[in-house]
Design a protein around this motif. Structure first.
Motif, short mmCIF file in Angstrom:
data_model
loop_
_atom_site.label_atom_id
_atom_site.label_comp_id
_atom_site.label_asym_id
_atom_site.label_seq_id
_atom_site.Cartn_x
_atom_site.Cartn_y
_atom_site.Cartn_z
N ASN A 59 6.77 -0.88 1.73
CA ASN A 59 5.94 -0.93 2.94
C ASN A 59 5.45 0.48 3.27
O ASN A 59 5.90 1.45 2.65
N GLY A 60 4.58 0.55 4.26
CA GLY A 60 3.98 1.84 4.61
C GLY A 60 4.92 2.78 5.34
O GLY A 60 4.71 4.00 5.33
N PHE A 86 0.58 4.57 15.42
CA PHE A 86 1.58 3.52 15.34
C PHE A 86 2.98 4.17 15.24
O PHE A 86 3.15 5.18 14.58
N SER A 89 4.68 5.93 12.10
CA SER A 89 4.33 7.28 11.61
C SER A 89 5.44 8.26 11.95
O SER A 89 5.72 9.19 11.19
N VAL A 131 -2.56 11.40 10.50
CA VAL A 131 -2.85 9.96 10.45
C VAL A 131 -4.36 9.74 10.47
O VAL A 131 -5.06 10.27 11.34
N GLN A 156 -4.13 2.91 7.72
CA GLN A 156 -5.24 2.19 8.36
C GLN A 156 -6.58 2.51 7.71
O GLN A 156 -7.62 2.04 8.18
N SER A 177 -0.13 1.34 3.63
CA SER A 177 0.54 0.08 3.95
C SER A 177 -0.38 -1.05 3.50
O SER A 177 -1.60 -0.97 3.70
N PHE A 179 0.33 -4.15 4.63
CA PHE A 179 0.60 -5.19 5.63
C PHE A 179 -0.67 -6.05 5.76
O PHE A 179 -1.78 -5.52 5.69
N GLY A 190 4.01 -4.47 1.73
CA GLY A 190 3.80 -3.63 0.57
C GLY A 190 3.34 -2.26 1.01
O GLY A 190 2.87 -2.09 2.14
C1 LIG Z 1 0.94 -0.03 9.61
C2 LIG Z 1 1.16 1.42 9.73
C3 LIG Z 1 2.30 2.04 9.20
C4 LIG Z 1 3.48 1.29 8.64
O1 LIG Z 1 3.20 0.40 7.63
P1 LIG Z 1 4.18 -0.85 7.37
O2 LIG Z 1 3.72 -1.36 6.05
O3 LIG Z 1 4.00 -1.81 8.49
O4 LIG Z 1 5.57 -0.31 7.28
C5 LIG Z 1 2.39 3.42 9.28
N1 LIG Z 1 1.44 4.15 9.87
C6 LIG Z 1 0.34 3.59 10.42
C7 LIG Z 1 -0.68 4.47 11.05
C8 LIG Z 1 0.17 2.20 10.37
O5 LIG Z 1 -0.91 1.66 10.94
#
Ligand SMILES: *Cc1c(COP(=O)(O)O)cnc(C)c1O
Length: 365
Positions: A59-60, A86, A89, A131, A156, A177, A179, A190
């Motif tokens: 995941n991200g 989010f 981060s 970010v 994103q 991510s 998601f 992922g």
């Molecule tokens: C969605 C997101 C993450 C985390 O990703 P996951 O796959 O949900 O763990 C991290 N940073 C930002 C800016 C995101 O939008």
């Protein structure tokens, strides 16, 4: 006509047969973790981004933790991260043992800048997380010029560019991510790490697999993670990746429809970093009555919501790392004024007109 905040279904409908075939290929192959699909997707995403290495992870959020650890970030170190993003981060930092240090953002792009990062630096700063918020690449080159490694959180921003370079190729390492609601979303969880640096990529590969450098020999060189992209998601992502540029064009077209429909006369439109071609993940506008606007839009069947009302430096779980006198005025203002309105690769002029009419009516009321 109702307009949803985002649409994860319609864009993949035409790809159904290809997705079914990709999933069948995995089931027939009988390899589910770190097999040929992950290897192929890592190569294909690296080629798309123009970087040497991509390492698939679970995941991200893990991607950020592992990227930081690959850089050698650990106890005693500080990592600068914007407070307007989010939660993940920043949540990804303490598992490395390092301390998150929050910085402010630019009011127009809502991203950290070299100036806001510089204000948070100390002798202990070891890395910066920049970010690419809402699909607009941050000014990574200026931030990198401060002289510290930059982890580009591109969760994103898949499909965005800064000049000719892809978002996700701009930092020392970048993280993604997959998601489902992200620009390149799979059908579960992922993530991935991208880098040009051979040693950092190798460190990330070791960390994602229990700290084991050679999968043929059960020797563990450090405490790692069990954090892998699985074969099924990788096979699906291989079908979706070739669509990413067209989907990103669709997101930019949707933003242009909003502008053409006069949205900018009613609310502040999101600003792009100079030289950037954003791939708008969310369309986040600003207005001093954002909360009331969200309620009115929801009443009119228009998807709208705020995301970061409680910025990270005001989250209870992160309080142990926040100095009592920390002032982040732009973040605090954006927390009250930002509002996400519908965005998707397929949002057309008729839908944009509908949203803009609803905003106009809500503000007139
Ligand atoms: C969605 C997101 C993450 C985390 O990703 P996951 O796959 O949900 O763990 C991290 N940073 C930002 C800016 C995101 O939008």
């Amino acid at each position: 006509m109702a307009v949803p905040l985002f649409d994860t279904v319609s864009p993949v409908v035409p790809l159904r047969a290809e997705i079914d075939a990709a999933m069948a290929r995995v089931l027939d192959g009988g390899v589910y973790i770190l097999g040929p699909e992950v290897e192929a997707f890592e190569r294909e995403l690296a080629s798309y981004l123009g970087v040497k290495h991509v390492v698939g992870v679970a995941n991200g959020t893990d991607a950020i933790t592992i990227a930081l650890q690959a850089l050698g970030v650990g106890p005693g170190d500080e990592v600068v991260v914007p407070a307007f993003t989010f939660y993940a981060s920043a949540e990804a930092i303490p598992p490395t043992g390092a301390t998150p240090v929050f910085c402010d953002v630019d009011p127009d792009t809502m991203c950290a800048t070299a100036e806001t990062v510089r204000a948070a630096l100390t002798a202990r700063t070891r890395a910066v997380i920049a970010v690419d918020l809402f699909g607009n690449p941050a000014a990574i080159d200026e931030i990198a010029a401060l002289g510290l490694p930059v982890v580009e959180d591109a969760a994103q921003a898949a499909g965005a560019k800064l000049g000719a370079r892809a978002a996700g190729s701009l930092g020392t390492l970048a993280t993604f991510s997959f998601f489902p609601s992200k620009n390149l979303g799979c059908f579960g969880d992922g993530g991935a790490i991208a880098t040009d640096d051979d040693a950092l990529a190798e460190a990330a590969r070791v960390l994602r697999f229990h700290g084991m450098p050679d999968r043929g020999a059960p020797l563990y060189e450090r405490i790692g993670w069990n954090s892998r992209l699985d074969e099924l998601q990788a096979a699906i992502l291989r079908v979706l990746l070739p669509q990413l540029d067209a989907w990103s064009d669709g997101r930019r077209a949707a933003a242009a429809h909003y502008a053409d429909a006069g949205l900018g006369e009613l609310v502040a439109l999101p600003g792009a970093t100079p030289g950037a071609t954003p791939a708008w993940h969310l369309h986040v506008v600003r207005h001093e009555r954002a909360g009331a606007l969200a309620t009115a839009l929801a009443g009119a069947g228009i998807g709208a919501r705020t995301y970061y009302d409680v910025p990270l430096h005001r989250q209870a779980a992160l309080a142990p790392w926040v100095a009592g006198d920390l002032a982040l005025p732009v973040t605090d203002e954006l927390a009250c004024t930002h509002l996400a309105i519908p965005m998707s690769p397929l949002l057309d002029r008729a839908a944009a007109d509908e949203v803009v009419a609803a905003v106009r009516a809500a503000l007139a009321a």
